[in-house]
Design a protein around this motif. Structure first.
Motif, PDB file in Angstrom:
ATOM      1  N   ALA A  72       0.829  -1.206   0.000  1.00 49.29           N
ATOM      2  CA  ALA A  72       0.000   0.000   0.000  1.00 49.29           C
ATOM      3  C   ALA A  72       0.865   1.257   0.000  1.00 49.29           C
ATOM      4  N   ILE A  73       1.947   1.250   0.773  1.00 50.22           N
ATOM      5  CA  ILE A  73       2.837   2.413   0.796  1.00 50.22           C
ATOM      6  C   ILE A  73       3.553   2.560  -0.542  1.00 50.22           C
ATOM      7  N   ALA A  74       3.983   1.437  -1.117  1.00 48.67           N
ATOM      8  CA  ALA A  74       4.658   1.489  -2.416  1.00 48.67           C
ATOM      9  C   ALA A  74       3.747   2.077  -3.491  1.00 48.67           C
ATOM     10  N   ALA A  75       2.473   1.692  -3.463  1.00 53.66           N
ATOM     11  CA  ALA A  75       1.523   2.233  -4.435  1.00 53.66           C
ATOM     12  C   ALA A  75       1.344   3.738  -4.236  1.00 53.66           C
ATOM     13  N   LEU A  76       1.303   4.163  -2.974  1.00 52.07           N
ATOM     14  CA  LEU A  76       1.156   5.590  -2.687  1.00 52.07           C
ATOM     15  C   LEU A  76       2.377   6.362  -3.177  1.00 52.07           C
ATOM     16  N   LEU A  77       3.572   5.801  -2.963  1.00 54.98           N
ATOM     17  CA  LEU A  77       4.790   6.471  -3.413  1.00 54.98           C
ATOM     18  C   LEU A  77       4.862   6.546  -4.933  1.00 54.98           C
ATOM     19  N   ALA A  78       4.370   5.499  -5.591  1.00 55.37           N
ATOM     20  CA  ALA A  78       4.387   5.518  -7.056  1.00 55.37           C
ATOM     21  C   ALA A  78       3.505   6.637  -7.598  1.00 55.37           C
ATOM     22  N   ARG A  79       2.416   6.883  -6.897  1.00 52.83           N
ATOM     23  CA  ARG A  79       1.472   7.913  -7.351  1.00 52.83           C
ATOM     24  C   ARG A  79       1.894   9.306  -6.903  1.00 52.83           C
ATOM     25  N   TYR A  80       2.496   9.375  -5.722  1.00 55.40           N
ATOM     26  CA  TYR A  80       2.891  10.668  -5.165  1.00 55.40           C
ATOM     27  C   TYR A  80       4.366  10.592  -4.751  1.00 55.40           C
ATOM     28  N   PRO A  81       5.280  10.782  -5.681  1.00 54.70           N
ATOM     29  CA  PRO A  81       6.712  10.643  -5.378  1.00 54.70           C
ATOM     30  C   PRO A  81       7.185  11.679  -4.358  1.00 54.70           C
ATOM     31  N   VAL A  82       8.218  11.300  -3.624  1.00 55.05           N
ATOM     32  CA  VAL A  82       8.828  12.190  -2.639  1.00 55.05           C
ATOM     33  C   VAL A  82      10.348  12.047  -2.735  1.00 55.05           C
ATOM     34  N   ASP A  83      11.049  12.958  -2.065  1.00 57.97           N
ATOM     35  CA  ASP A  83      12.510  12.892  -2.006  1.00 57.97           C
ATOM     36  C   ASP A  83      12.997  12.090  -0.802  1.00 57.97           C
ATOM     37  N   LEU A  84      12.153  12.012   0.238  1.00 60.11           N
ATOM     38  CA  LEU A  84      12.583  11.404   1.500  1.00 60.11           C
ATOM     39  C   LEU A  84      11.345  11.029   2.307  1.00 60.11           C
ATOM     40  N   ILE A  85      11.451   9.976   3.103  1.00 60.02           N
ATOM     41  CA  ILE A  85      10.344   9.528   3.949  1.00 60.02           C
ATOM     42  C   ILE A  85      10.795   9.521   5.402  1.00 60.02           C
ATOM     43  N   ASN A  86       9.921   9.976   6.286  1.00 60.10           N
ATOM     44  CA  ASN A  86      10.157   9.855   7.725  1.00 60.10           C
ATOM     45  C   ASN A  86       9.054   8.981   8.308  1.00 60.10           C
ATOM     46  N   SER A  87       9.428   7.793   8.756  1.00 59.35           N
ATOM     47  CA  SER A  87       8.491   6.868   9.390  1.00 59.35           C
ATOM     48  C   SER A  87       8.388   7.197  10.866  1.00 59.35           C
ATOM     49  N   GLN A  88       7.142   7.394  11.347  1.00 65.57           N
ATOM     50  CA  GLN A  88       6.931   7.913  12.691  1.00 65.57           C
ATOM     51  C   GLN A  88       6.331   6.902  13.671  1.00 65.57           C
ATOM     52  N   SER A  89       5.969   5.697  13.212  1.00 65.69           N
ATOM     53  CA  SER A  89       5.355   4.732  14.121  1.00 65.69           C
ATOM     54  C   SER A  89       5.638   3.312  13.652  1.00 65.69           C
ATOM     55  N   ALA A  90       5.180   2.330  14.416  1.00 65.84           N
ATOM     56  CA  ALA A  90       5.668   0.957  14.261  1.00 65.84           C
ATOM     57  C   ALA A  90       5.256   0.299  12.947  1.00 65.84           C
ATOM     58  N   ARG A  91       3.983   0.358  12.586  1.00 66.33           N
ATOM     59  CA  ARG A  91       3.539  -0.376  11.396  1.00 66.33           C
ATOM     60  C   ARG A  91       4.145   0.174  10.123  1.00 66.33           C
ATOM     61  N   TRP A  98      10.559  -3.500   5.179  1.00 66.40           N
ATOM     62  CA  TRP A  98      10.372  -4.591   4.216  1.00 66.40           C
ATOM     63  C   TRP A  98      10.608  -4.104   2.787  1.00 66.40           C
ATOM     64  N   LEU A  99      10.103  -2.927   2.462  1.00 63.63           N
ATOM     65  CA  LEU A  99      10.345  -2.375   1.127  1.00 63.63           C
ATOM     66  C   LEU A  99      11.845  -2.191   0.883  1.00 63.63           C
ATOM     67  N   GLY A 100      12.549  -1.710   1.891  1.00 67.28           N
ATOM     68  CA  GLY A 100      13.982  -1.517   1.732  1.00 67.28           C
ATOM     69  C   GLY A 100      14.736  -2.825   1.569  1.00 67.28           C
ATOM     70  N   LEU A 101      14.382  -3.810   2.367  1.00 67.97           N
ATOM     71  CA  LEU A 101      15.072  -5.103   2.297  1.00 67.97           C
ATOM     72  C   LEU A 101      14.813  -5.811   0.970  1.00 67.97           C
ATOM     73  N   THR A 102      13.654  -5.561   0.372  1.00 70.00           N
ATOM     74  CA  THR A 102      13.329  -6.178  -0.916  1.00 70.00           C
ATOM     75  C   THR A 102      13.648  -5.241  -2.087  1.00 70.00           C
ATOM     76  N   ARG A 103      14.433  -4.185  -1.798  1.00 66.38           N
ATOM     77  CA  ARG A 103      14.935  -3.244  -2.812  1.00 66.38           C
ATOM     78  C   ARG A 103      13.815  -2.607  -3.637  1.00 66.38           C
ATOM     79  N   ARG A 104      12.777  -2.209  -2.930  1.00 62.79           N
ATOM     80  CA  ARG A 104      11.671  -1.501  -3.588  1.00 62.79           C
ATOM     81  C   ARG A 104      11.476  -0.101  -3.009  1.00 62.79           C
ATOM     82  N   LEU A 105      12.453   0.363  -2.263  1.00 70.35           N
ATOM     83  CA  LEU A 105      12.389   1.703  -1.684  1.00 70.35           C
ATOM     84  C   LEU A 105      13.478   2.542  -2.343  1.00 70.35           C
TER      85      LEU A 105
END
Length: 368
Positions: A72-91, A98-105
């Motif tokens: 779901a996050i990958a789909a959102l990023l594909a539609r709304y690109p950004v330069d950087l992400i700040n993750s603020q909570s656990a999920r 997981w996206l980073g480990l599978t080389r999709r970030l």
């Protein structure tokens, strides 16, 4: 060129971490960053973000669904690109890892840790491998993360900032009257308050056995059926205890409190304690975690050994008996909160961290 960032959190309620994330995002947007704010749909934080004119992207992240959340996050990023992400909570942190480990970030990831970590060593290690930086809201959080596998050279300590918009507002006589009625306030009895989720409040309840002066204790943030209810019922009858559920606006209550207490041993850097200090309330807190960085003992508050009812009772009695000390501590606390821990300082340090990360790793290669 305008930097575009995504601030993402799965929580939508009124926890201090949620307000901290929201107002950090508002501050970044006011400094000229393009902020895409991702939060749960139909939540209180979504409504506040829209009212602040943030670009809001509602997204429900489900528990125990790391891969689905990642998609779901990958789909959102594909539609709304950004330069950087700040993750603020656990999920969101788990999904982005997981996206980073599978080389999709494909953009740098910042991971912000606002509480003392309870995650396993491997999970912390993996998240820090994917993240360009891990932001800890206190040195205590940074040390705990390092003990759980996060390399110290990837950790940046940026304290939570005081959200003056939450506290510097007029309180009406009607609001005060409503709170007086709700807590049974009396002018001839000291009123103590704890405003926090369930975090060691039982220590203060047990301390009241040793407090000779009759007091009223108000605990806000207690769900129905809490284990605190039987403990509250056992408090000596000379005291009054009022347990209240979470409410998003406790600002008027602070005007009725003689002391604000925080017995928690798990705070990263407490927003509620910071607000109490900014309002000039004398505070007593556990000598643990982020509290050690917020309070200088005997200068702008008292620190007591965690989980020690006798020490809590002695500190409470001491401040009740000494109005001059309460006034001195409260005035110093106000200065500390407003001068050392301003939201402007937090926002500027965060924006500089983003600039540094983009300069170091760029935004054009996979992260992981």
């Amino acid at each position: 060129m305008t930097m575009t960032v995504m601030e993402i959190l799965h929580q939508g309620g009124g926890a201090g971490s949620v307000f901290s994330t929201l107002h950090l995002s508002i501050g970044l947007a006011r400094r000229g960053l393009a902020v895409r704010f991702v939060c749960p749909p139909d939540s209180a934080v979504e409504a506040e973000a829209r009212a602040a004119n943030l670009e809001v992207h509602p997204l429900a992240l489900r528990p125990h669904q790391r891969r689905q959340n990642a998609a779901a996050i990958a789909a959102l990023l594909a539609r709304y690109p950004v330069d950087l992400i700040n993750s603020q909570s656990a999920r969101d942190r788990e999904a982005l890892t997981w996206l980073g480990l599978t080389r999709r970030l494909w953009v740098p990831l910042i991971v912000t840790r606002r509480q003392m970590p309870r995650t396993f060593f491997l999970e912390n290690w993996l998240a820090s491998r994917v993240a360009a930086r891990v932001v800890a809201v206190s040195q205590a959080v940074a040390d705990a993360l390092a003990a759980r596998g996060t390399p110290r050279n990837r950790v940046a300590v940026i304290h939570n900032g005081l959200i003056t918009a939450r506290i510097d507002r007029p309180v009406s006589p009607e609001e005060l009257a409503s709170w007086r009625h709700q807590i049974g306030w009396r002018a001839d009895r000291p009123t103590l308050g704890i405003v926090a989720r369930l975090k060691d409040q039982e220590v203060v309840l047990r301390a009241l056995d040793r407090v000779a002066t009759p007091v009223a204790l108000v605990i806000v943030g207690v769900p129905a059926g809490s284990s605190l209810e039987p403990l509250a019922a056992q408090v000596p009858q000379r005291h009054q205890v009022k347990l209240l559920p979470f409410t998003p606006d406790v600002r008027p209550l602070y005007d009725l409190l003689d002391l604000v207490l925080l017995p928690s041993r798990m705070e990263g850097f407490s927003q509620s304690l910071l607000e109490a200090m900014a309002l000039g309330r004398p505070v007593i807190a556990s000598g643990a975690t982020g509290n050690l960085e917020m309070i200088t003992p005997e200068s702008d508050g008292l620190l007591v050994p965690p989980a020690d009812p006798a020490a809590w009772a002695a500190a409470i009695e001491r401040l009740i008996a000494d109005p001059a000390l309460r006034e001195r501590l409260g005035a110093a606390a106000r200065r500390t909160a407003r001068e050392r821990f301003s939201l402007d300082h937090t926002v500027e340090r965060t924006a500089q961290l983003y600039r540094d990360v983009l300069a170091e790793v760029g935004a054009s290669r996979p992260i992981g």
